[in-house]
Design an enzyme around this catalytic site. Structure first.
Site, PDB file in Angstrom:
ATOM      1  N   ARG A  50      40.578  52.827  44.510  1.00 59.11           N
ATOM      2  CA  ARG A  50      40.690  51.404  44.838  1.00 59.11           C
ATOM      3  C   ARG A  50      42.127  50.994  44.485  1.00 59.11           C
ATOM      4  NH1 ARG A  50      42.535  50.737  40.592  1.00 59.11           N
ATOM      5  NH2 ARG A  50      42.533  48.523  41.009  1.00 59.11           N
ATOM      6  N   GLY A  51      42.453  49.749  44.851  1.00 61.35           N
ATOM      7  CA  GLY A  51      43.841  49.325  44.728  1.00 61.35           C
ATOM      8  C   GLY A  51      44.500  49.539  46.080  1.00 61.35           C
ATOM      9  N   ALA A  52      45.173  48.495  46.567  1.00 60.31           N
ATOM     10  CA  ALA A  52      45.639  48.508  47.957  1.00 60.31           C
ATOM     11  C   ALA A  52      46.484  49.739  48.335  1.00 60.31           C
ATOM     12  CB  ALA A  52      46.389  47.212  48.246  1.00 60.31           C
ATOM     13  N   ARG A  89      37.006  48.898  53.785  1.00 63.66           N
ATOM     14  CA  ARG A  89      37.190  47.666  52.982  1.00 63.66           C
ATOM     15  C   ARG A  89      38.071  46.732  53.808  1.00 63.66           C
ATOM     16  NH1 ARG A  89      38.550  48.124  46.791  1.00 63.66           N
ATOM     17  NH2 ARG A  89      37.505  46.098  46.778  1.00 63.66           N
ATOM     18  N   GLN A 192      38.006  46.315  36.092  1.00 68.06           N
ATOM     19  CA  GLN A 192      39.213  47.128  36.304  1.00 68.06           C
ATOM     20  C   GLN A 192      40.223  46.950  35.155  1.00 68.06           C
ATOM     21  OE1 GLN A 192      37.728  45.305  38.697  1.00 68.06           O
ATOM     22  NE2 GLN A 192      38.081  46.103  40.742  1.00 68.06           N
ATOM     23  N   ASP A 233      46.733  42.626  47.335  1.00 70.46           N
ATOM     24  CA  ASP A 233      46.071  43.376  48.415  1.00 70.46           C
ATOM     25  C   ASP A 233      46.597  42.981  49.774  1.00 70.46           C
ATOM     26  OD1 ASP A 233      44.094  43.065  46.036  1.00 70.46           O
ATOM     27  OD2 ASP A 233      43.618  44.914  47.090  1.00 70.46           O
ATOM     28  N   ASN A 243      44.701  38.570  46.037  1.00 70.32           N
ATOM     29  CA  ASN A 243      44.560  39.585  44.982  1.00 70.32           C
ATOM     30  C   ASN A 243      43.173  39.431  44.343  1.00 70.32           C
ATOM     31  OD1 ASN A 243      45.752  41.793  43.517  1.00 70.32           O
ATOM     32  ND2 ASN A 243      45.826  40.444  41.734  1.00 70.32           N
ATOM     33  N   LYS A 244      42.896  40.276  43.383  1.00 70.02           N
ATOM     34  CA  LYS A 244      41.585  40.296  42.732  1.00 70.02           C
ATOM     35  C   LYS A 244      41.144  38.893  42.332  1.00 70.02           C
ATOM     36  CE  LYS A 244      39.444  43.098  42.245  1.00 70.02           C
ATOM     37  NZ  LYS A 244      38.364  43.414  43.203  1.00 70.02           N
TER      38      LYS A 244
HETATM   39  O1  MRU Z   1      38.829  45.835  44.296  1.00 69.86           O
HETATM   40  P1  MRU Z   1      40.063  46.592  43.897  1.00 69.86           P
HETATM   41  O2  MRU Z   1      39.961  47.236  42.560  1.00 69.86           O
HETATM   42  O3  MRU Z   1      40.510  47.536  44.980  1.00 69.86           O
HETATM   43  O4  MRU Z   1      41.167  45.479  43.786  1.00 69.86           O
HETATM   44  C1  MRU Z   1      42.476  45.850  43.438  1.00 69.86           C
HETATM   45  C2  MRU Z   1      43.365  44.698  43.219  1.00 69.86           C
HETATM   46  O5  MRU Z   1      43.033  43.563  43.475  1.00 69.86           O
HETATM   47  C3  MRU Z   1      44.727  45.012  42.751  1.00 69.86           C
HETATM   48  O6  MRU Z   1      45.170  44.039  41.883  1.00 69.86           O
HETATM   49  C4  MRU Z   1      45.620  45.078  44.002  1.00 69.86           C
HETATM   50  O7  MRU Z   1      45.106  45.982  44.947  1.00 69.86           O
HETATM   51  C5  MRU Z   1      46.946  45.501  43.718  1.00 69.86           C
HETATM   52  S1  MRU Z   1      46.959  47.237  43.486  1.00 69.86           S
HETATM   53  C6  MRU Z   1      48.514  47.760  43.230  1.00 69.86           C
END
Ligand code: MRU
Length: 341
Positions: A50-52, A89, A192, A233, A243-244
């Site tokens: 996970r993470g963009a 996603r 996370q 993201d 973002n999250k």
């Molecule tokens: O749901 P996730 O864990 O994929 O969400 C990730 C985030 O929101 C991160 O903060 C974002 O992708 C930046 S990752 C460098």
């Protein structure tokens, strides 16, 4: 000055894609092996990776795997498989961006296409690492000595090729001895911040203090925080930041308490085709992530689980990319950044 991380969430070994399974960290360190595009897409959907940026890199390798399946089986529906991969996603734009990069090659009809797809995936992987290190330096330059910072979710080595966007800035500022204290908010419901950010910083010998999200305004009120530093993201053409979920809460509170907000993200996260944050598809995940085992079969209790939110550009002090920094982002400044060499 960079501060390398020991963590590699994505590896390419013996013609297989190997993901560090983030569902069980920090207690279990398992690998999730993908031999097919579908296994990679499932890994993205289930948050194995996970993470963009990490999702984008995984998708680039997945296209290569899918192309092998397509060559071996005339009945394999590669077009549908690519569509399924993009939809694994919906919010992080790096996923579609990476698939589009690979599709551009697919449309060229070259003899050594397999090798080109694999090389391109490796290039995207390496480029992300290089970009993170650049962003680390740019972001650290904005931070004064003795600063206290808070980060949300995980935008670190685990969310990228291996250094991090927000945590890349924090690593670089740490190596320059600029940071007095680093806070990580735990990030409900998937944790996370607690499970991933705190673990990877501790692995790399960087001390971190975890808070619950409800403590953020107390943190700003009592601890004199200088920066909120987060990843993203998707960043829209007007500078709105997706973002999250919880990021916007922190940005609103940051404005109240005079705390600055830094967003670190590669330009592959900037979506100039989406004008503003209200147009972005925000992923809703299962209510079981919130309710867990507490309400089996109780129809009166449900949960709403949007996993990202939109922080308006007006609440952002700086967007840090590998191409440079945009202060107080707006539409014109984003366009200037994306048009620059
Ligand atoms: O749901 P996730 O864990 O994929 O969400 C990730 C985030 O929101 C991160 O903060 C974002 O992708 C930046 S990752 C460098």
């Amino acid at each position: 000055m960079s501060y390398p991380s020991s963590i590699s969430p994505i590896r390419w070994e013996n013609n297989r894609l190997i993901l560090l399974d983030q569902r069980y960290l920090p207690l279990k360190h398992d690998d999730y092996v993908c031999a097919t595009l579908e296994q990679a897409a499932q890994g993205i959907a289930d948050l194995v990776v996970r993470g963009a940026p990490a999702i984008g890199i995984t998708a680039a390798y997945a296209v290569y795997l899918g192309y092998q399946q397509h060559k071996q089986n005339v009945n394999y529906d590669f077009t549908a498989a690519l569509e399924g991969l993009i939809n694994a996603r919906p919010t992080a734009v790096n996923l579609a961006w990476a698939v589009e990069q690979q599709k551009a090659l697919l449309n060229t009809d070259q003899a050594d296409l397999s090798q080109q797809l694999l090389d391109n995936a490796k290039r995207i992987h390496q480029q992300d690492l290089d970009d993170n290190i650049k962003m680390g330096d740019f972001g650290a330059n904005l931070i004064d000595s003795g600063s206290r910072v808070v980060t949300h979710c995980n935008a670190g080595a685990l969310a990228t090729a291996g250094y991090g966007t927000a945590l890349g800035v924090i690593r670089s500022a740490w190596s320059e001895e600029k940071l007095d204290q680093i806070f990580a908010s735990e990030t409900r419901p998937w944790l996370q911040g607690l499970r991933l950010t705190a673990w990877e910083l501790a692995e790399d010998k960087i001390p971190v203090t975890v808070i619950v999200e409800g403590a953020v305004s107390s943190l700003f009120n009592r601890k004199k925080i200088d920066w909120v530093i987060v990843g993203s993201d998707r960043i829209c053409a007007n500078g709105d930041v997706i973002n999250k979920v919880g990021t916007c809460n922190q940005a609103i509170m940051a404005r109240h308490y005079g705390v600055k907000v830094m967003v670190a993200a590669p330009t592959s996260t900037i979506d100039m085709n989406t004008q503003s944050g209200d147009l972005v598809d925000i992923e809703n995940r299962s209510d079981s992530e919130i309710l867990a085992q507490n309400y089996p079969d109780n129809e009166l209790v449900s949960a709403w689980n949007p996993v990202f939110d939109v922080t308006p550009a007006a609440l952002v002090s700086a967007i840090v990319t590998e191409k440079g920094v945009v202060l107080q982002p707006d539409k014109d400044k984003m366009l200037a950044l994306m048009s620059s060499k």
